[in-house]
Design a protein around this motif. Structure first.
Motif, PDB file in Angstrom:
ATOM      1  N   THR A  25      -7.797 -34.325  -4.432  1.00  0.00           N
ATOM      2  CA  THR A  25      -8.754 -35.362  -4.076  1.00  0.00           C
ATOM      3  C   THR A  25      -8.016 -36.492  -3.373  1.00  0.00           C
ATOM      4  OG1 THR A  25     -10.582 -36.723  -4.904  1.00  0.00           O
ATOM      5  CG2 THR A  25      -8.573 -36.666  -6.241  1.00  0.00           C
ATOM      6  N   THR A  26      -8.765 -37.461  -2.844  1.00  0.00           N
ATOM      7  CA  THR A  26      -8.151 -38.596  -2.154  1.00  0.00           C
ATOM      8  C   THR A  26      -8.688 -39.920  -2.705  1.00  0.00           C
ATOM      9  OG1 THR A  26      -9.835 -38.549  -0.416  1.00  0.00           O
ATOM     10  CG2 THR A  26      -7.811 -37.294  -0.024  1.00  0.00           C
ATOM     11  N   VAL A  27      -7.861 -40.950  -2.619  1.00  0.00           N
ATOM     12  CA  VAL A  27      -8.239 -42.311  -3.013  1.00  0.00           C
ATOM     13  C   VAL A  27      -7.576 -43.280  -2.033  1.00  0.00           C
ATOM     14  CG1 VAL A  27      -8.528 -41.781  -5.469  1.00  0.00           C
ATOM     15  CG2 VAL A  27      -6.275 -42.441  -4.601  1.00  0.00           C
ATOM     16  N   LYS A  28      -8.015 -44.520  -2.037  1.00  0.00           N
ATOM     17  CA  LYS A  28      -7.407 -45.552  -1.208  1.00  0.00           C
ATOM     18  C   LYS A  28      -6.321 -46.280  -1.992  1.00  0.00           C
ATOM     19  CE  LYS A  28     -10.027 -44.965   2.421  1.00  0.00           C
ATOM     20  NZ  LYS A  28      -9.469 -44.464   3.708  1.00  0.00           N
ATOM     21  N   ALA A  29      -5.198 -46.528  -1.344  1.00  0.00           N
ATOM     22  CA  ALA A  29      -4.093 -47.239  -1.992  1.00  0.00           C
ATOM     23  C   ALA A  29      -4.482 -48.698  -2.199  1.00  0.00           C
ATOM     24  CB  ALA A  29      -2.842 -47.135  -1.141  1.00  0.00           C
ATOM     25  N   SER A  30      -4.308 -49.181  -3.429  1.00  0.00           N
ATOM     26  CA  SER A  30      -4.692 -50.569  -3.720  1.00  0.00           C
ATOM     27  C   SER A  30      -3.562 -51.380  -4.342  1.00  0.00           C
ATOM     28  CB  SER A  30      -5.899 -50.596  -4.661  1.00  0.00           C
ATOM     29  OG  SER A  30      -5.592 -49.941  -5.884  1.00  0.00           O
ATOM     30  N   ALA A  31      -2.743 -50.741  -5.199  1.00  0.00           N
ATOM     31  CA  ALA A  31      -1.673 -51.464  -5.892  1.00  0.00           C
ATOM     32  C   ALA A  31      -0.647 -50.478  -6.404  1.00  0.00           C
ATOM     33  CB  ALA A  31      -2.249 -52.278  -7.046  1.00  0.00           C
ATOM     34  N   ASP A  32       0.567 -50.985  -6.649  1.00  0.00           N
ATOM     35  CA  ASP A  32       1.601 -50.144  -7.254  1.00  0.00           C
ATOM     36  C   ASP A  32       1.086 -49.605  -8.594  1.00  0.00           C
ATOM     37  OD1 ASP A  32       3.211 -50.836  -5.175  1.00  0.00           O
ATOM     38  OD2 ASP A  32       4.598 -52.074  -6.345  1.00  0.00           O
ATOM     39  N   GLY A  33       1.360 -48.350  -8.857  1.00  0.00           N
ATOM     40  CA  GLY A  33       0.929 -47.814 -10.143  1.00  0.00           C
ATOM     41  C   GLY A  33       1.104 -46.317 -10.246  1.00  0.00           C
ATOM     42  N   TYR A  34       0.562 -45.773 -11.333  1.00  0.00           N
ATOM     43  CA  TYR A  34       0.744 -44.360 -11.671  1.00  0.00           C
ATOM     44  C   TYR A  34      -0.596 -43.616 -11.634  1.00  0.00           C
ATOM     45  CZ  TYR A  34       5.234 -45.975 -13.538  1.00  0.00           C
ATOM     46  OH  TYR A  34       6.474 -46.540 -13.683  1.00  0.00           O
ATOM     47  N   PHE A  35      -0.582 -42.455 -11.012  1.00  0.00           N
ATOM     48  CA  PHE A  35      -1.733 -41.561 -11.025  1.00  0.00           C
ATOM     49  C   PHE A  35      -1.431 -40.384 -11.956  1.00  0.00           C
ATOM     50  CE2 PHE A  35      -2.517 -43.710  -6.976  1.00  0.00           C
ATOM     51  CZ  PHE A  35      -3.893 -43.916  -7.020  1.00  0.00           C
ATOM     52  N   ARG A  36      -2.463 -39.962 -12.669  1.00  0.00           N
ATOM     53  CA  ARG A  36      -2.327 -38.766 -13.487  1.00  0.00           C
ATOM     54  C   ARG A  36      -3.668 -38.049 -13.567  1.00  0.00           C
ATOM     55  NH1 ARG A  36      -2.145 -40.607 -19.935  1.00  0.00           N
ATOM     56  NH2 ARG A  36      -4.398 -41.048 -20.128  1.00  0.00           N
ATOM     57  N   TYR A  37      -3.626 -36.794 -13.880  1.00  0.00           N
ATOM     58  CA  TYR A  37      -4.826 -36.036 -14.202  1.00  0.00           C
ATOM     59  C   TYR A  37      -4.909 -35.904 -15.714  1.00  0.00           C
ATOM     60  CZ  TYR A  37      -5.918 -34.672  -9.383  1.00  0.00           C
ATOM     61  OH  TYR A  37      -6.281 -34.680  -8.056  1.00  0.00           O
ATOM     62  N   SER A  38      -6.149 -35.894 -16.227  1.00  0.00           N
ATOM     63  CA  SER A  38      -6.369 -35.808 -17.676  1.00  0.00           C
ATOM     64  C   SER A  38      -7.464 -34.791 -17.963  1.00  0.00           C
ATOM     65  CB  SER A  38      -6.766 -37.177 -18.233  1.00  0.00           C
ATOM     66  OG  SER A  38      -7.016 -37.106 -19.620  1.00  0.00           O
TER      67      SER A  38
END
Length: 288
Positions: free
Chosen positions: A255-268
């Motif tokens: 999937t795709t998202v827009k970059a907004s801030a430093d951070g971590y992505f994960r799937y749950s």
């Protein structure tokens, strides 16, 4: 044929049935619960039916705990050892107790069994008295993807068969005292890119949900499952859900998202009856 060996065990040796225990009672002796324990030999032919609910006297089972109350999660090759604790009471004290797990709609149609691997002479459980009338007996069972978990359809809900004997020869048998879940171990990955990325640009987040296949001894994609994409800012300890997507025909996620801030992505993944919940390790994205 593997299950026929295991279930044979259950059915054959389980056939203490109405004969073995009452015979001991007739002589005013403590019933030998060891005679209930099936052999795990794969050569044992399918025999009879496990004894159903049965009791004599005032021995009672008051509680059964499987694997400390947690689901039993098994991978592709490593055996999973776990404990079943049976708490029982009898006015004359508890001599022994035993438990095993079985799978199927009923004992006559059982297609799986997980039983104790070893016995200590005639005693089945390792018993600890909490009073003169009550004891908790523990037995160790082993779930093995190369033996008693011989097909994927065995994942899910199993029934707990339990028995206890008093010092006076009384006994009780419960063929389905409670249930427990035996699950196929799961794995979940995530990768967010590009890294670094400019604020407002598109981030593509990929991953894969897979689970143990007890028939091939490998992990395979878990298809059509809802999985949450979550994000936490670098300064936060809490993940929030961005969206929910489903795995494709091979268990892949994208999937795709827009970059907004430093951070971590994960799937749950929340889990199912046959497969435990799992979170991917967060992938950090530097937003500039």
């Amino acid at each position: 044929m593997r299950i026929r060996a295991t279930v044979a065990a259950v059915t054959g040796a389980l056939a203490l049935s109405a004969l073995a225990v009452p015979a001991a009672q007739a002589d005013n002796q403590v019933p030998d619960l060891a005679s209930l324990v099936p052999s795990t030999s794969k050569a044992t032919p399918f025999a009879a039916v496990a004894p159903a609910d049965e009791s004599l006297g005032d021995t009672k089972i008051t509680g059964v705990t499987v694997n400390g109350g947690k689901n039993i999660v098994v991978g592709t090759t490593v055996k999973k050892s776990f404990t079943v604790s049976v708490t029982a009471t009898d006015p004359e004290g508890v001599q022994d107790a035993f438990a095993m797990l079985w799978h199927g709609p009923d004992t006559e149609s059982a297609d799986g069994a997980i039983v104790p691997e070893t016995l200590d002479n005639e005693q089945v459980g390792n018993c600890t008295n909490s009073s003169a009338t009550t004891a908790t007996c523990k037995v160790t069972l082993i779930a093995d993807p190369k033996d008693n978990l011989y097909k994927n359809l065995l994942a899910g809900t199993w029934k707990v068969w339990a028995a206890a004997a008093g010092n006076d020869g009384d006994y009780v048998i419960r063929e389905a005292y409670k249930t427990a879940k035996v699950q196929r171990a799961s794995k979940l990955t995530v990768n967010a890119s590009p890294e670094p990325v400019k604020k407002g640009k598109t981030i593509t987040v990929t991953g894969k949900l897979s689970r143990a296949n007890w028939e091939t001894y490998k992990y395979a994609g878990y298809t059509g499952q809802p999985v949450k994409l979550q994000f936490r800012k670098k300064s936060s300890n809490t993940y929030t859900t961005v969206k929910t997507i489903k795995t494709n025909s091979t268990g892949e996620l994208k999937t795709t998202v827009k970059a907004s801030a430093d951070g971590y992505f994960r799937y749950s993944f929340a889990g199912t009856t046959t497969t435990p919940a799992v979170n991917a390790t967060g992938d950090f994205v530097d937003v500039r």
